[in-house]
Design a protein around this motif. Structure first.
Motif: not given
Length: 169
Positions: A36, A71-75, A77-79, A162
């Motif tokens: 990100h 981050r773990e995800g694309s959001s 607020d992901s970890k 990604e």
């Protein structure tokens, strides 16, 4: 005068054994994560530190520095699992292309305290493959490659990419 060199079969067998036994001890790890980046001030994670002398803003010769989130995800607020820290000079006269040097520093989870050093060319609009040239911690002596693709660049100034990393260590 001619020189003659001969290897004894036992020496060749020993060298073969050493080479193949090292390969058997290697682990292969696949990591999947999201980078990100925020170019918007005051909380920018990427900035241009050298501007190009060409007429195009950010063109050939410009250099960017970044400290992006992993981050773990694309959001958003992901970890948070680490930081992607590095630099990217724009190196092509004919297209938008950078020579990117990234240190993926993991700060959470199984790989906390470990890092991967990645280097290679980046362009816009297609998946990018780069070389893993080293690492620390659990990734000491790492080699391999990463493949990444840009997922989004909206809202303006925010980028999410990604990543898949294939690591031999």
């Amino acid at each position: 005068m001619a020189y003659y060199c001969s290897f004894k079969p036992s020496l060749l067998l020993l060298l073969f054994f050493i080479a193949t036994s090292q390969a058997k001890d290697d682990s292969i790890t696949h990591l999947h994560f999201f980078l990100h980046e925020n170019d918007n001030r005051p909380n920018a994670t990427a900035i241009t530190v050298v501007n190009s002398t060409t007429s195009d803003p950010g063109g050939f010769g410009s250099i960017g520095i970044f400290d992006d989130e992993i981050r773990e995800g694309s959001s958003v607020d992901s970890k948070l699992i680490g930081r992607a820290q590095g630099m990217a000079p724009e190196v092509s006269l004919s297209e938008m292309a950078w020579l990117v040097l990234i240190d993926f520093v993991f700060t959470d989870g199984e790989y906390n305290g470990s890092s991967l050093m990645v280097v290679g060319r980046a362009t816009i609009g297609r998946p990018v493959e780069r070389s893993i040239i080293g690492g620390t911690g659990k990734f000491r002596m790492a080699r391999g490659y990463t493949i990444n693709k840009l997922l989004s660049s909206a809202p303006a100034g925010r980028f999410i990419a990604e990543y898949d990393a294939y690591i031999v260590h």
